[in-house]
Write a protein that holds these residues in place. Structure first.
Motif, PDB file in Angstrom:
ATOM      1  N   TYR A  86      94.950 127.289 -18.217  1.00  0.00           N
ATOM      2  CA  TYR A  86      95.222 128.222 -17.579  1.00  0.00           C
ATOM      3  C   TYR A  86      93.527 128.703 -16.447  1.00  0.00           C
ATOM      4  N   TYR A  87      92.527 128.310 -17.073  1.00  0.00           N
ATOM      5  CA  TYR A  87      91.117 128.593 -16.379  1.00  0.00           C
ATOM      6  C   TYR A  87      90.342 127.735 -15.653  1.00  0.00           C
ATOM      7  N   ALA A  88      89.641 128.460 -15.302  1.00  0.00           N
ATOM      8  CA  ALA A  88      88.612 127.856 -13.940  1.00  0.00           C
ATOM      9  C   ALA A  88      87.048 128.079 -15.036  1.00  0.00           C
ATOM     10  N   ILE A  89      86.603 127.361 -15.651  1.00  0.00           N
ATOM     11  CA  ILE A  89      84.861 127.586 -16.079  1.00  0.00           C
ATOM     12  C   ILE A  89      83.124 127.085 -14.926  1.00  0.00           C
ATOM     13  N   GLY A  90      83.235 127.544 -14.983  1.00  0.00           N
ATOM     14  CA  GLY A  90      81.073 128.004 -13.977  1.00  0.00           C
ATOM     15  C   GLY A  90      80.318 127.801 -14.903  1.00  0.00           C
ATOM     16  N   TRP A  91      79.263 126.967 -14.430  1.00  0.00           N
ATOM     17  CA  TRP A  91      77.760 127.315 -15.190  1.00  0.00           C
ATOM     18  C   TRP A  91      77.353 127.762 -13.702  1.00  0.00           C
ATOM     19  N   PHE A  92      76.359 128.691 -14.707  1.00  0.00           N
ATOM     20  CA  PHE A  92      75.124 129.440 -12.473  1.00  0.00           C
ATOM     21  C   PHE A  92      73.689 129.756 -14.079  1.00  0.00           C
ATOM     22  N   ARG A  93      73.069 129.997 -12.523  1.00  0.00           N
ATOM     23  CA  ARG A  93      71.872 130.312 -13.570  1.00  0.00           C
ATOM     24  C   ARG A  93      70.842 131.145 -12.630  1.00  0.00           C
ATOM     25  N   GLN A  94      70.094 132.148 -13.201  1.00  0.00           N
ATOM     26  CA  GLN A  94      69.490 132.598 -12.997  1.00  0.00           C
ATOM     27  C   GLN A  94      67.945 133.351 -12.634  1.00  0.00           C
ATOM     28  N   ALA A  95      67.357 132.551 -11.550  1.00  0.00           N
ATOM     29  CA  ALA A  95      66.027 132.353 -12.270  1.00  0.00           C
ATOM     30  C   ALA A  95      64.908 133.687 -11.821  1.00  0.00           C
ATOM     31  N   PRO A  96      63.782 133.868 -12.900  1.00  0.00           N
ATOM     32  CA  PRO A  96      62.792 135.136 -12.281  1.00  0.00           C
ATOM     33  C   PRO A  96      63.099 135.489 -10.965  1.00  0.00           C
ATOM     34  N   GLY A  97      63.683 136.695  -9.704  1.00  0.00           N
ATOM     35  CA  GLY A  97      63.727 136.969  -9.136  1.00  0.00           C
ATOM     36  C   GLY A  97      64.500 136.584  -8.040  1.00  0.00           C
ATOM     37  N   LYS A  98      65.835 135.346  -8.370  1.00  0.00           N
ATOM     38  CA  LYS A  98      66.552 134.954  -7.275  1.00  0.00           C
ATOM     39  C   LYS A  98      68.081 135.421  -7.933  1.00  0.00           C
ATOM     40  N   GLU A  99      68.625 135.555  -6.826  1.00  0.00           N
ATOM     41  CA  GLU A  99      70.244 135.290  -7.495  1.00  0.00           C
ATOM     42  C   GLU A  99      70.379 134.771  -8.203  1.00  0.00           C
ATOM     43  N   ARG A 100      71.582 135.181  -8.920  1.00  0.00           N
ATOM     44  CA  ARG A 100      72.446 134.013  -9.662  1.00  0.00           C
ATOM     45  C   ARG A 100      73.528 133.288  -8.257  1.00  0.00           C
ATOM     46  N   GLU A 101      72.718 132.059  -9.109  1.00  0.00           N
ATOM     47  CA  GLU A 101      73.717 131.453  -8.241  1.00  0.00           C
ATOM     48  C   GLU A 101      74.546 129.877  -8.836  1.00  0.00           C
ATOM     49  N   GLY A 102      76.066 129.680  -8.543  1.00  0.00           N
ATOM     50  CA  GLY A 102      76.693 128.485  -8.745  1.00  0.00           C
ATOM     51  C   GLY A 102      75.796 127.332  -9.172  1.00  0.00           C
ATOM     52  N   VAL A 103      76.282 126.825 -10.094  1.00  0.00           N
ATOM     53  CA  VAL A 103      75.115 125.345 -10.360  1.00  0.00           C
ATOM     54  C   VAL A 103      76.943 123.929 -10.357  1.00  0.00           C
ATOM     55  N   SER A 104      77.835 124.330 -11.300  1.00  0.00           N
ATOM     56  CA  SER A 104      79.039 123.891 -11.626  1.00  0.00           C
ATOM     57  C   SER A 104      79.910 124.410 -11.294  1.00  0.00           C
ATOM     58  N   CYS A 105      80.902 123.816 -11.445  1.00  0.00           N
ATOM     59  CA  CYS A 105      82.337 124.578 -11.588  1.00  0.00           C
ATOM     60  C   CYS A 105      84.293 123.751 -12.352  1.00  0.00           C
ATOM     61  N   ILE A 106      84.538 123.477 -12.425  1.00  0.00           N
ATOM     62  CA  ILE A 106      85.579 123.071 -13.092  1.00  0.00           C
ATOM     63  C   ILE A 106      87.245 123.490 -13.570  1.00  0.00           C
ATOM     64  N   SER A 107      88.199 123.527 -12.578  1.00  0.00           N
ATOM     65  CA  SER A 107      89.546 123.813 -13.032  1.00  0.00           C
ATOM     66  C   SER A 107      90.274 122.888 -14.091  1.00  0.00           C
TER      67      SER A 107
END
Length: 130
Positions: A31-52
Motif C-alpha cells: 500500500y506504499y510508494a517508494i522514492g529514491w532521492f539524492r543529495q549532493a554537497p551544497g544542494k537540495e535533496r531531489e527526487g530521482v525516481s519513484c514507484i507506486s
C-alpha cells in the motif's frame, strides 16, 4: 517499527553501473510508494525516481531518464534502483523513502517530492569518478 535500509552504493567509474537496494521492514510495500532521492554537497535533496504499488506507475527525473530503472519486488519487500551509464554529476548520497501510495493514474511527477514521504533510510553514498 518502520525501517528502510539502503545498500549497494560505492565508487564507480563514469559509464559504469550500480544497483541500489532499499529493504523495507515493519510494513509491507503493498500500500506504499517508494522514492529514491539524492543529495549532493551544497544542494537540495531531489527526487530521482519513484514507484507506486497501486498501479506500478513510475517517475524518473529528466536527468536520469533512460539510464536508471526502478523496480519493486513485493515478495522480498525491496525496491531496487538500477543505475547505468553513470556520470560524475550522479555523485550524491542516495536515500530511499516510503509514503502511502497515491491513487492509480496519479501524476507521479507531482507525487515524487520529499513532502509526500514520511519514512526515510539512512542513505548510501554513490561516487562516480575516474
Amino acid at each position: 517499527q518502520v525501517q528502510l535500509v539502503e545498500s549497494g552504493g560505492g565508487l564507480v567509474q563514469p559509464g559504469g553501473s550500480l544497483r541500489l537496494s532499499c529493504a523495507a521492514s515493519g510494513f509491507t510495500l503493498d500500500y506504499y510508494a517508494i522514492g529514491w532521492f539524492r543529495q549532493a554537497p551544497g544542494k537540495e535533496r531531489e527526487g530521482v525516481s519513484c514507484i507506486s504499488s497501486s498501479d506500478d506507475s513510475t517517475y524518473y527525473a529528466d536527468s536520469v531518464t533512460g539510464r536508471f530503472i526502478i523496480s519493486m519486488d513485493n515478495a522480498k519487500n525491496t525496491v531496487y534502483l538500477q543505475m547505468n551509464s553513470l556520470k560524475p554529476e550522479d555523485t550524491a548520497v542516495y536515500y530511499c523513502a516510503a509514503g502511502l501510495a497515491p491513487p492509480p493514474l496519479y501524476n507521479m511527477a507531482k507525487y515524487c517530492t520529499t513532502n509526500e514521504f514520511d519514512d526515510w533510510g539512512q542513505g548510501t553514498q554513490v561516487t562516480v569518478s575516474s
